[in-house]
Structure formats: C-alpha cells, structure tokens
Motif scaffolding. Structure first.
Motif, PDB file in Angstrom:
ATOM      1  N   ASN A 188       0.981   4.287  -2.877  1.00 45.28           N
ATOM      2  CA  ASN A 188       0.691   5.425  -2.552  1.00 45.28           C
ATOM      3  C   ASN A 188       1.929   6.502  -3.150  1.00 45.28           C
ATOM      4  O   ASN A 188       1.705   7.605  -3.407  1.00 45.28           O
ATOM      5  CB  ASN A 188       0.267   5.746  -1.075  1.00 45.28           C
ATOM      6  CG  ASN A 188      -1.055   4.971  -0.917  1.00 45.28           C
ATOM      7  OD1 ASN A 188      -1.727   4.902  -1.703  1.00 45.28           O
ATOM      8  ND2 ASN A 188      -0.881   4.453   0.503  1.00 45.28           N
ATOM      9  N   ALA A 223       1.910   9.388  -6.117  1.00 43.73           N
ATOM     10  CA  ALA A 223       1.959  10.676  -5.498  1.00 43.73           C
ATOM     11  C   ALA A 223       2.173  11.688  -6.449  1.00 43.73           C
ATOM     12  O   ALA A 223       2.998  11.448  -7.270  1.00 43.73           O
ATOM     13  CB  ALA A 223       2.876  10.498  -4.180  1.00 43.73           C
ATOM     14  N   SER A 262       0.900  -1.124   0.057  1.00 41.94           N
ATOM     15  CA  SER A 262       0.113   0.042   0.020  1.00 41.94           C
ATOM     16  C   SER A 262       0.918   1.398   0.009  1.00 41.94           C
ATOM     17  O   SER A 262       0.672   2.143  -0.789  1.00 41.94           O
ATOM     18  CB  SER A 262      -0.955  -0.053   1.376  1.00 41.94           C
ATOM     19  OG  SER A 262      -1.685   1.090   1.150  1.00 41.94           O
TER      20      SER A 262
END
Length: 544
Positions: free
Chosen positions: A81, A85, A77
């Motif tokens: 992310n 980003a 995860s």
C-alpha cells in the motif's frame, strides 16, 4: 423442419464440417497472424527493472496483532500500500530528472494525476516467500517504462523512499512505545515509594517490627511458622501412617476370616518322630511279616487265609493309630501365609498404637502453635498487608522498568543498524532491451483468435440454416416415416476440379511454410547468412 423443433447438435458432424471448410479457415488464420504481427509491431515496448528487499519482523504493535498463520502478512500489505500510494509515487517522480512530460503538466491537476495513475499501474510489488512462521519477508519491487534509464532510476528512487518511510515508521513507533513504557515505569515507582512510606509510618506509630531476627536470621514469627509447618507435616504423616496400617490390618483380618489365607496345611507323619517310631515300627514289621507269609502259601492253603486275615487286622490297627495321630495334630501344621499374617498383624497393632499415642500430642501442639500465631493480633495482619503491598509494587516496578529498558535498547539498535528493519538485497539493473509485451506471443494470439473466430462463424452459419442436413432431421421434422434418401453425386469434372484445386493449395501452402520455416531457422541459428534488409525486417517483427 418445424420452427418449434430444436436443431440436432452432433459434434462429429461439426468436426467433419470444419475439416471440409479448412481451406476457408486457412486464409483467415493467415490474416489473423498478419494482424497480430502488425499489432505486436505497433504496440509500445517497455523496459522492466526490479529490485529485492527484505522486511524483518520487529516489535509487535499491540493495537494490530500479528497474523497467526503469517506473522509478516500485515507488513507485506503495508509495504504494497505504501509503495503504490499516490503521494510516494508523486514524490519519486518529482524527485528524478528525465520526467519533463510530468513537469510540463504539474500545474494541470487532472492531467498530472492521470499520468501518476499510469505510473502506479506499471508498478508491481510481489511477495516472494509467503508462508507460516517466517521471520522475514522478501519483496520484489518492479516498474516498466519506455525509457530504460528512467525505469532503473524510478525503481531505485521509490525503493529508497520506502526504506526511509518504513524505518522512520518503526523508529517513531518504538519511540512512542518507549515513552509509554517509561511513563508506566514512573507510575509503578511512585506506587512502590508510597507503599514503603506507609510501612515506615506504621512501624513508627505502633513500634511493631516483626523483622527482628535471631542469630540464624529468623524472626519469631518465622520460627513459629516453621514450627507449625513441621508439626503439620508430622500430623499428616502420622494420620497417613495410621490410616494405611488400619486398612492393611482390616484386609488381613478379612482374608483370614474368609479363608483366602488358610490357617493349616496337611503333612505326612514324620518318620523320625520317636512316638511315631514306637507305635508304627512294630505294626509295620508285623504287616511286612504277614505279606511275606501270603507270598509263601498258595491260595488253596489254609495258612494263606490265616495270613490274609492277620494282614487285615494289622491294617485296621495301623489305620486306627493314624487317626489317633491326626487327632493329636501330628499330620497338621500352621500355614506359612497364616504365620506371616499373624506376625504382620502384631506389627500393625504396634504401629497403630504408636501412631495414636504420637498423634494426640502432636495435634495439641499444633493447636497451641496456631493459637500463638493468631495471638499476634491486628498489628501483625496490618504489617503483613503492608509488606505484601510493598513486594507487589516493587515487582510491578521491576517488570515495567525491564520492559522500558528493553524497548530503549531496541530503539538504539534500530537507529544504529537500520538494516534490521528492512534491507536492500538486490539493486535494479539497467535492461538491455524492452521485454514487455512479448511480440511473438501477441502474433500467436492473433493467429489463435482468428482460427477460433473462423471456426465459430462456420459453425454458427451452419447452425442458423433452416434446411435439412441429415436424414434424422427429416425424420424428426416430418409426420411421416422416411423411406430413403438420395445423396448428392458429384460429376467427374467437379471431382477432378476440386482435386486439382486442393493440390494447388497444398503445394503453395507447403512451399510457403517451408520457406518461412527455413528463413526462421536461418534467422535463429545463423542470422549472418541473411541479407541485411531481411535481417532488419525479421528483427523488427521479432522485437529484437
């Protein structure tokens, strides 16, 4: 039909309706195929490139524990992310050549951010091997763009940036943990030094040092403690031995009392006993004699009766003598179980007596030793507490120092070999041709949508018509029964005209399908046989 009546929905009737109107659906389907082909031709094509990395499980962050089912779920995860980003995508874009359209609007924040979000939408991060108990996670990082070289460069750039960030994050976290563990070890060492100082001060003030040892290296206290332990073990063994013996004795006595262990058993007279031979020898001889006499005479002979009476007398004497021998105990003897039980009872009595004789002095000796240990006084208790504190603080320091050294070793290994945190498995390859979206799939999708829309319109228009379509609808819409119906009768001219029209459409459709199928077959199997302009046209339609 009444306005309040609900139309009668019959699936079979609508299927038949679609079959009758298939000549209306066919043009719409061809139009949908044409539109889908045009849309597929006009849609921008994208090149796709991807790479694979492997994230390894590293030291656990105490503030964010691992998942029980998937120990790397949090790392996956975080990787997704981080890669998606805004700041990482922006850094990757601005660090690569060939993105002039991005540099041109860099000062225009809304346009630049919109372009960056478009890049973010074309990035994917896929977990290839999710599952329980895995030690590493394999991720596929991909990107699609209209420029093949830019696609590969961007995947390489953003993967490199993520590898750097992930490794730096793990190193920084390990450094923080190592610093915290080192501070904890220093605190534990200070506690240990304080405990040693307190113990030394106590010995200097009181002069009490129970650590003086004999030739075997034992202190007086150790000797007393060992003696007490030995006496306690002996007392416990004697008590168990006494309790077991008493239970066994009581059980044997109960079995003898209630007859579970019989005292005597019956036996036959011993023929070798002189006393038995002396008494029963003549009697048995006399009996045999009378038996022979009975056999010599017939029953009508008076001597036969005399012999029978004489035999009865002898039997009475034998029975009387046998009873006399029973009273004398010649036919009884002690039961073996009873003899063994009596023997065991005697042994148990000796065991009980010896255990009781030994238990009393052992208990008294144990009490004396406990009094001696208790007489050591408050100095001994104070010394024991200080010594215990020294041992506990030393153990805590050893554990903290071991954890600190382990964390430092892990930090050094990560710095020396960064692949143990995350490694690159497969670099991206330059795609030879665009693969997204799939043009034939888009064309077929247009055909499918056209067929569905045409069929839905036919059914909807038929559904919205207010006229009666079947006898059942007439029956439900009128208050009187229906006696019969007249079907529509086509004229011979109309039947012949419809037949000729269907034949023409069928022939033309078959010819078109055969030509298109043959052309596609030649294109896929042996394209060099086609004219250049036809080959270029099909390449453009098929996206080749």
């Amino acid at each position: 039909m009444s306005e309040l009546e609900t139309p009668n929905l019959q699936i079979k009737r609508y299927v038949d309706l679609l079959k009758r109107r298939r000549w209306q659906i066919l043009p719409v389907a061809l139009l949908g195929l044409l539109i889908g082909t045009v849309v597929a031709r006009l849609i921008p094509r994208f090149y796709e490139a991807s790479t694979q990395i492997r994230i390894h499980q590293v030291s656990q962050d105490e503030s964010r524990p691992y998942s029980r089912k998937d120990p790397l779920l949090r790392e996956v995860s975080d990787a997704r992310n981080t890669i998606l980003a805004y700041d990482l995508v922006r850094e990757a874009v601005l660090g690569l050549p060939g993105w002039e359209d991005f540099f041109a609007v860099q000062d225009d924040a809304p346009k630049f951010n919109s372009k960056i979000r478009g890049v973010q939408g074309r990035i994917w991060v896929a977990d290839l091997d999710p599952g329980e108990g895995r030690g590493s996670a394999t991720l596929n990082i991909g990107y699609r763009d209209q420029d093949a070289q830019r696609t590969v460069d961007f995947v390489q750039r953003i993967t490199k940036l993520y590898l750097q960030r992930r490794t730096e994050f793990v190193i920084n976290r390990a450094q923080r943990q190592a610093s915290q563990l080192q501070k904890r070890a220093n605190v534990r060492q200070s506690d240990w030094n304080d405990a040693l100082k307190d113990l030394s001060s106590f010995i200097a003030e009181t002069g009490f040092n129970p650590m003086a040892r004999n030739a075997q290296g034992l202190t007086p206290q150790d000797i007393q403690i060992r003696r007490r332990q030995k006496l306690a073990d002996e007392v416990r063994d004697l008590e168990i031995q006494l309790e077991t013996a008493i239970k066994e004795r009581d059980l044997l006595v109960a079995k003898i009392a209630d007859g579970r262990i019989p005292k005597e058993i019956l036996k036959k007279l011993d023929p070798s006993d002189p006393e038995v031979v002396k008494v029963f020898g003549p009697l048995l001889a006399e009996r045999n004699k009378q038996v022979r006499r009975i056999k010599l005479y017939t029953p009508i002979n008076p001597k036969h009766d005399e012999a029978v009476k004489a035999l009865e007398v002898v039997d009475q004497v034998i029975e009387r003598e046998r009873k006399r021998f029973e009273e004398m105990g010649k036919t009884k003897r002690p039961h073996p179980l009873y003899v063994a039980a009596r023997k065991r009872l005697a042994e148990l009595a000796t065991i009980i007596e010896n255990a009781r004789n030994q238990l009393v002095p052992r208990k008294q000796e144990l009490l004396d030793v406990n009094k001696e240990l208790a007489s050591l006084g408050p100095n001994q208790q104070r010394y024991a507490k200080l010594q215990q504190r020294v041992e506990e603080t030393r153990k805590a320091y050893d554990e903290a120092k071991s954890a600190s050294n382990k964390q430092l070793d892990f930090l050094d290994s990560v710095r020396a070999n960064r692949d143990q945190v995350v490694e690159l498995l497969q670099p991206p390859y330059l795609p030879e041709e665009p693969t997204y979206p799939n043009k034939p799939l888009v064309s077929m999708l247009g055909l499918l949508i056209a067929v569905l829309v045409a069929g839905a319109l036919i059914v909807l228009l038929d559904f919205l018509q207010s006229s009666f379509k079947t006898i059942d609808e007439v029956q439900r819409g009128l208050p009187i029964p229906v006696l019969g119906g007249v079907s529509y009768i086509e004229l011979p001219e109309e039947v012949e005209s419809s037949r000729r029209f269907r034949i023409k459409v069928t022939i033309i459709s078959s010819i078109v399908l055969v030509l298109v199928g043959g052309l596609l077959a030649i294109y896929f199997l042996d394209p060099v046989r086609l004219p250049t302009w036809v080959l270029n046209l099909l390449d453009g339609l098929m996206g080749s």
